[in-house]
Design a protein around this motif. Structure first.
Motif, PDB file in Angstrom:
ATOM      1  N   SER A 420     -48.243 -28.818  26.536  1.00 53.76           N
ATOM      2  CA  SER A 420     -48.642 -28.993  25.528  1.00 53.76           C
ATOM      3  C   SER A 420     -49.505 -26.921  25.063  1.00 53.76           C
ATOM      4  CB  SER A 420     -49.756 -28.892  24.633  1.00 53.76           C
ATOM      5  OG  SER A 420     -49.976 -29.000  22.960  1.00 53.76           O
ATOM      6  N   LEU A 421     -49.371 -25.839  23.961  1.00 51.06           N
ATOM      7  CA  LEU A 421     -50.095 -25.649  23.777  1.00 51.06           C
ATOM      8  C   LEU A 421     -51.860 -25.010  24.147  1.00 51.06           C
ATOM      9  CD1 LEU A 421     -50.286 -21.850  22.449  1.00 51.06           C
ATOM     10  CD2 LEU A 421     -51.062 -23.372  20.606  1.00 51.06           C
ATOM     11  N   ASP A 422     -52.135 -23.778  25.142  1.00 49.51           N
ATOM     12  CA  ASP A 422     -53.341 -23.937  25.338  1.00 49.51           C
ATOM     13  C   ASP A 422     -54.011 -22.969  24.831  1.00 49.51           C
ATOM     14  OD1 ASP A 422     -55.877 -23.563  26.871  1.00 49.51           O
ATOM     15  OD2 ASP A 422     -54.968 -22.306  28.557  1.00 49.51           O
ATOM     16  N   GLY A 423     -54.363 -23.052  23.529  1.00 49.91           N
ATOM     17  CA  GLY A 423     -55.008 -22.204  22.322  1.00 49.91           C
ATOM     18  C   GLY A 423     -56.771 -21.762  22.135  1.00 49.91           C
ATOM     19  N   ASP A 424     -57.026 -21.897  23.782  1.00 47.78           N
ATOM     20  CA  ASP A 424     -58.311 -21.358  23.892  1.00 47.78           C
ATOM     21  C   ASP A 424     -58.306 -20.440  24.977  1.00 47.78           C
ATOM     22  OD1 ASP A 424     -58.375 -23.238  25.435  1.00 47.78           O
ATOM     23  OD2 ASP A 424     -60.594 -24.630  24.603  1.00 47.78           O
ATOM     24  N   GLY A 425     -57.400 -20.595  25.745  1.00 52.26           N
ATOM     25  CA  GLY A 425     -57.209 -19.837  26.769  1.00 52.26           C
ATOM     26  C   GLY A 425     -57.991 -20.474  27.821  1.00 52.26           C
ATOM     27  N   ASP A 426     -58.324 -21.467  28.070  1.00 52.02           N
ATOM     28  CA  ASP A 426     -59.367 -21.953  29.661  1.00 52.02           C
ATOM     29  C   ASP A 426     -58.734 -22.707  30.455  1.00 52.02           C
ATOM     30  OD1 ASP A 426     -58.049 -24.853  28.401  1.00 52.02           O
ATOM     31  OD2 ASP A 426     -61.096 -25.096  28.019  1.00 52.02           O
ATOM     32  N   GLY A 427     -57.004 -22.859  30.642  1.00 55.36           N
ATOM     33  CA  GLY A 427     -56.012 -23.051  31.267  1.00 55.36           C
ATOM     34  C   GLY A 427     -56.622 -24.476  31.267  1.00 55.36           C
ATOM     35  N   LYS A 428     -56.627 -25.091  29.783  1.00 55.89           N
ATOM     36  CA  LYS A 428     -56.336 -26.671  29.775  1.00 55.89           C
ATOM     37  C   LYS A 428     -56.111 -26.799  29.159  1.00 55.89           C
ATOM     38  CE  LYS A 428     -60.449 -28.142  32.776  1.00 55.89           C
ATOM     39  NZ  LYS A 428     -62.132 -28.302  32.548  1.00 55.89           N
ATOM     40  N   ALA A 429     -54.696 -27.785  28.612  1.00 54.12           N
ATOM     41  CA  ALA A 429     -53.975 -28.428  27.390  1.00 54.12           C
ATOM     42  C   ALA A 429     -55.104 -29.559  27.133  1.00 54.12           C
ATOM     43  CB  ALA A 429     -52.821 -29.156  27.732  1.00 54.12           C
ATOM     44  N   GLN A 430     -55.553 -29.183  25.467  1.00 51.83           N
ATOM     45  CA  GLN A 430     -56.517 -30.743  25.511  1.00 51.83           C
ATOM     46  C   GLN A 430     -56.142 -30.925  24.298  1.00 51.83           C
ATOM     47  OE1 GLN A 430     -59.628 -27.677  25.986  1.00 51.83           O
ATOM     48  NE2 GLN A 430     -61.228 -29.439  26.520  1.00 51.83           N
ATOM     49  N   GLY A 431     -54.614 -30.536  23.309  1.00 51.28           N
ATOM     50  CA  GLY A 431     -54.258 -31.011  21.672  1.00 51.28           C
ATOM     51  C   GLY A 431     -54.330 -30.612  21.399  1.00 51.28           C
ATOM     52  N   SER A 432     -54.068 -30.869  20.024  1.00 53.19           N
ATOM     53  CA  SER A 432     -53.749 -30.490  18.222  1.00 53.19           C
ATOM     54  C   SER A 432     -55.315 -30.638  17.577  1.00 53.19           C
ATOM     55  CB  SER A 432     -52.915 -30.850  17.223  1.00 53.19           C
ATOM     56  OG  SER A 432     -53.497 -30.013  16.719  1.00 53.19           O
ATOM     57  N   SER A 433     -55.702 -29.657  17.316  1.00 48.21           N
ATOM     58  CA  SER A 433     -56.995 -30.113  16.432  1.00 48.21           C
ATOM     59  C   SER A 433     -56.363 -31.497  15.106  1.00 48.21           C
ATOM     60  CB  SER A 433     -57.728 -28.883  15.258  1.00 48.21           C
ATOM     61  OG  SER A 433     -56.563 -28.600  14.424  1.00 48.21           O
ATOM     62  N   THR A 434     -55.475 -31.730  15.180  1.00 43.90           N
ATOM     63  CA  THR A 434     -55.125 -33.141  14.091  1.00 43.90           C
ATOM     64  C   THR A 434     -54.763 -34.509  15.234  1.00 43.90           C
ATOM     65  OG1 THR A 434     -52.970 -32.500  15.121  1.00 43.90           O
ATOM     66  CG2 THR A 434     -53.863 -31.530  13.218  1.00 43.90           C
ATOM     67  N   ASP A 435     -54.826 -33.652  16.464  1.00 41.80           N
ATOM     68  CA  ASP A 435     -55.820 -35.214  17.222  1.00 41.80           C
ATOM     69  C   ASP A 435     -56.688 -35.585  17.521  1.00 41.80           C
ATOM     70  OD1 ASP A 435     -55.582 -36.964  19.653  1.00 41.80           O
ATOM     71  OD2 ASP A 435     -54.206 -35.918  20.508  1.00 41.80           O
ATOM     72  N   ASP A 436     -57.407 -36.546  17.392  1.00 43.13           N
ATOM     73  CA  ASP A 436     -58.649 -38.101  17.295  1.00 43.13           C
ATOM     74  C   ASP A 436     -59.444 -37.596  18.626  1.00 43.13           C
ATOM     75  OD1 ASP A 436     -58.069 -37.268  14.011  1.00 43.13           O
ATOM     76  OD2 ASP A 436     -57.475 -39.371  14.354  1.00 43.13           O
ATOM     77  N   VAL A 437     -58.485 -38.056  19.702  1.00 45.97           N
ATOM     78  CA  VAL A 437     -58.546 -37.841  20.387  1.00 45.97           C
ATOM     79  C   VAL A 437     -59.679 -36.967  21.241  1.00 45.97           C
ATOM     80  CG1 VAL A 437     -58.490 -39.193  22.559  1.00 45.97           C
ATOM     81  CG2 VAL A 437     -57.687 -39.624  21.433  1.00 45.97           C
ATOM     82  N   THR A 438     -58.996 -35.909  21.546  1.00 49.98           N
ATOM     83  CA  THR A 438     -59.201 -34.442  22.132  1.00 49.98           C
ATOM     84  C   THR A 438     -58.515 -33.167  20.922  1.00 49.98           C
ATOM     85  OG1 THR A 438     -56.767 -34.052  22.185  1.00 49.98           O
ATOM     86  CG2 THR A 438     -58.267 -34.926  24.360  1.00 49.98           C
ATOM     87  N   GLY A 439     -58.765 -32.723  20.910  1.00 45.48           N
ATOM     88  CA  GLY A 439     -58.385 -31.645  19.230  1.00 45.48           C
ATOM     89  C   GLY A 439     -59.322 -30.641  19.899  1.00 45.48           C
ATOM     90  N   THR A 440     -58.868 -29.338  20.500  1.00 42.55           N
ATOM     91  CA  THR A 440     -59.361 -28.329  20.457  1.00 42.55           C
ATOM     92  C   THR A 440     -58.442 -26.670  20.730  1.00 42.55           C
ATOM     93  OG1 THR A 440     -60.213 -28.086  22.771  1.00 42.55           O
ATOM     94  CG2 THR A 440     -61.401 -28.960  21.445  1.00 42.55           C
ATOM     95  N   ASP A 441     -56.758 -27.020  20.963  1.00 41.03           N
ATOM     96  CA  ASP A 441     -56.175 -26.149  21.271  1.00 41.03           C
ATOM     97  C   ASP A 441     -55.346 -25.775  20.518  1.00 41.03           C
ATOM     98  OD1 ASP A 441     -56.937 -25.165  24.096  1.00 41.03           O
ATOM     99  OD2 ASP A 441     -56.107 -26.558  24.996  1.00 41.03           O
ATOM    100  N   ASP A 442     -55.508 -25.284  19.331  1.00 40.19           N
ATOM    101  CA  ASP A 442     -55.231 -24.737  18.388  1.00 40.19           C
ATOM    102  C   ASP A 442     -55.233 -23.802  18.615  1.00 40.19           C
ATOM    103  OD1 ASP A 442     -53.695 -27.147  17.408  1.00 40.19           O
ATOM    104  OD2 ASP A 442     -54.647 -27.292  15.233  1.00 40.19           O
TER     105      ASP A 442
END
Length: 607
Positions: A420-442
């Motif tokens: 999955s996309l690493d939107g914030d470029g921190d090297g970790k995939a944390q899911g989409s903002s629509t994902d209630d569990v994680t959601g920071t990588d759009d």
């Protein structure tokens, strides 16, 4: 005098006969040597500091020197005869002597040229039969790669992994982009009766460890196949991991000539009717590194003309089925993995397409707002508005960064290994903002549009190699640099191509690199053409023709017409005008550049 003239004619004919005899002897001398004897002679030559070039090529060079010398002799004879004629002062004997010399000189040249044509034909056939170099067919055998020409010149625009790629992860997907729509039933088993089918047609697409042969190909149920709405892109996802985890393993992908176009007929035809295949090397590793964004156009917070092409480029190949498609208000199957929103938060209707080795996504809106110099429609974003682009990460499995499949695809952007996309470029995939569990990588950015339309015509500012240059590096990419940012999807193998002359089976593929200033605004684009090893100058060299059609467009959707570019000297600009809009080898022309080389047609530069 008549006797002397006859004697001279006899000498000329004798010389021409000697020419024929000598060339014939040279022609038949080489094939007598077996290959092992040739190798031994070359070894001796190398030890003694003598030339080790292919004997056939050395013979060809001797023939050319010999004929060149004869040509000079006959030219001198004709010039001398002309001198006698000019100084004859009406003397009938001198005039007759001069005329006879001219006639005999011309006859001798005709005989020698005929001898060259005949013996060259014989030489090529004998050398080819003996497996030696020097002829077009033997050069093709040495440098051509069988079943490769469909990439670029034929039906295939690009694929991943690339030809001869190495260090490919075991969990990679295999992706192929065709230039025309393909009948899915010829690639997906059972598709003719159910469009939900996903098994591979293992008769037409063979994936197997190269060393084990096609008898070890992956079975139909071992590969999940997906395709885009246009049926031009197919993604093959092997269920078992490729390779063995112990050693690097070479894989072959073979596309058979039974693959069909959607409107009927074979996808592989003409010079490429045998199909297509390529190899790549799978490593022992599994890819668990999520993809990142490396650049966007327009840059964040920029102000851009409303005909700008929104684009986003990633650091690696992305899954094209999960990242391309259309958003239309009247449709229920809209692409929402990446969206363009207007100032009111509404989706802008349009289509995302993928290019540049599956690394760049580009958006084309539906609002027609003008025409470029080629008469093609320009499409515009809402003018004088604040726009936002949102690229969504995918939902995750319990083993991040691996994305969770939704049906046969994903609910966000993923790479070729389903990370999955690493939107914030921190090297970790944390899911989409629509994902209630994680959601920071759009990944999102905003910019504003003006009411203006950018009509700057793109131009070529530099080429490497230049016109008429000798290319020192047989494997280096051809580079074509433009004066502005270019629309990636138009720098495809239909619009930017490379051709050998005479033709032999030869593949090519295209990529692009953008150069930006310190603020992130893209200044210009360089297109690269990859290709196999070119014919060495030791094998007489070869002519190669890069062709750029007017189908290439700037990021503002403006075609390259007139075709501004370097002139034949390489120091000026091709003097193109509306009346002379084409630039052919650095010279302006009122007609499209030549569209063929020996053995094959080239793209039409007028289209």
């Amino acid at each position: 005098m008549r006797f002397k003239s006859t004697n001279m004619r006899n000498r000329i004919f004798a010389g021409a006969a000697l020419c024929v005899l000598s060339l014939c002897v040279l022609s038949v001398a080489h094939p007598v040597l077996a290959q092992s004897a040739t190798d031994q002679l070359e070894a001796v030559a190398a030890g003694g500091g003598l030339p080790t070039a292919n004997i056939g090529i050395m013979i060809a060079r001797v023939i050319r020197v010999f004929l060149g010398t004869l040509g000079i002799i006959f030219t001198i004879v004709v010039l001398y005869a002309g001198f006698i004629y000019m100084t004859a002062q009406g003397d009938p004997d001198k005039i007759k002597k001069a005329k006879d010399m001219i006639k005999n000189g011309v006859i001798g040249m005709i005989i020698c040229l005929s001898a060259f044509s005949i013996t060259q034909f014989i030489l090529n056939r004998l050398l080819s039969a003996a497996g030696a170099g020097g002829s077009i067919s033997s050069i093709a055998d040495q440098y051509g790669e069988p079943l490769s020409g469909s990439l670029g010149a034929g039906i295939i625009d690009s694929h991943y992994p690339e030809r001869n790629a190495i260090d490919i992860p075991r969990n990679t997907r295999i992706m192929v982009t065709f230039k025309q729509a393909i009948n899915p039933a010829s690639i997906i088993s059972g598709y003719a009766t159910s469009s939900a089918a996903t098994d591979l047609n293992a008769d037409n697409i063979l994936i197997y460890p190269t060393a084990e042969g096609d008898g070890s190909k992956l079975a139909a149920s071992e590969v999940l196949v997906t395709t885009n709405d246009e049926h031009t892109i197919f993604v093959f996802d092997p269920v078992p991991l490729l390779g063995d985890g112990i050693d690097d393993v070479n894989y072959t992908v073979a596309l058979s000539n039974d693959i069909e176009l959607e409107d009927g007929g074979s996808a592989f035809s003409g010079n490429y009717s045998g199909g297509y295949e390529w190899t790549f090397e799978v490593s022992t590793e599994v890819d668990l590194t999520p993809p990142k964004v490396v650049s966007v156009i327009p840059r964040s917070l920029a102000s851009a003309a409303r005909n700008v092409t929104v684009s986003i480029t990633f650091n690696e190949a992305m899954d094209p089925v999960a990242s391309t498609g259309t958003y239309a208000e009247a449709s229920s199957g809209n692409l929402t993995n990446i969206e363009v929103l207007d100032g009111s938060g509404n989706n802008v209707e349009g289509t995302f397409a993928i290019s540049n080795g599956y690394k760049t996504l580009e958006f084309t809106p539906v609002d027609a707002c003008g025409e470029d110099p080629c008469g093609d429609t320009i499409y515009c974003l809402p003018g004088s508005d604040d726009l936002t682009v949102q690229a969504h990460a995918a939902s995750l499995t319990d083993e991040p960064p691996q994305a969770q499949a939704v049906g046969v695809s994903f609910d966000g952007l993923v790479d070729a290994a389903a990370n999955s996309l690493d939107g914030d470029g921190d090297g970790k995939a944390q899911g989409s903002s629509t994902d209630d569990v994680t959601g920071t990588d759009d990944y999102a950015w905003s910019f504003e549009t003006t009411s203006e339309i950018d009509d700057t015509v793109p131009a070529i500012t530099d080429m490497s190699p230049g016109i008429g240059d000798t290319f020192a590096d047989q494997d280096a990419d051809i580079e074509i640099t433009f004066n502005v940012a270019m629309r990636s999807s138009t720098l495809n193998t239909s619009n930017v191509s490379l051709w050998p002359d005479p033709w032999y089976e030869f593949w090519f593929s295209t990529r692009k690199t953008d150069v930006a200033d310190e603020d992130g605004d893209t200044l210009y684009t360089t297109a690269q053409i990859s290709h196999p090893t070119m014919v060495s100058s030791d094998d007489e060299g070869w002519m190669y023709f890069p062709v750029v059609t007017r189908g290439v467009k700037s990021n503002a959707q403006i075609c390259m017409f007139p075709a501004y570019g370097p002139d034949e000297s390489g120091t000026g600009v091709c003097d193109v005008t509306e009346a002379y809009p084409y630039c052919c080898d650095g010279v302006s022309s009122d007609e499209a550049c030549p569209t063929s080389v020996e053995g094959v047609d080239l793209p039409d530069t007028s289209e």
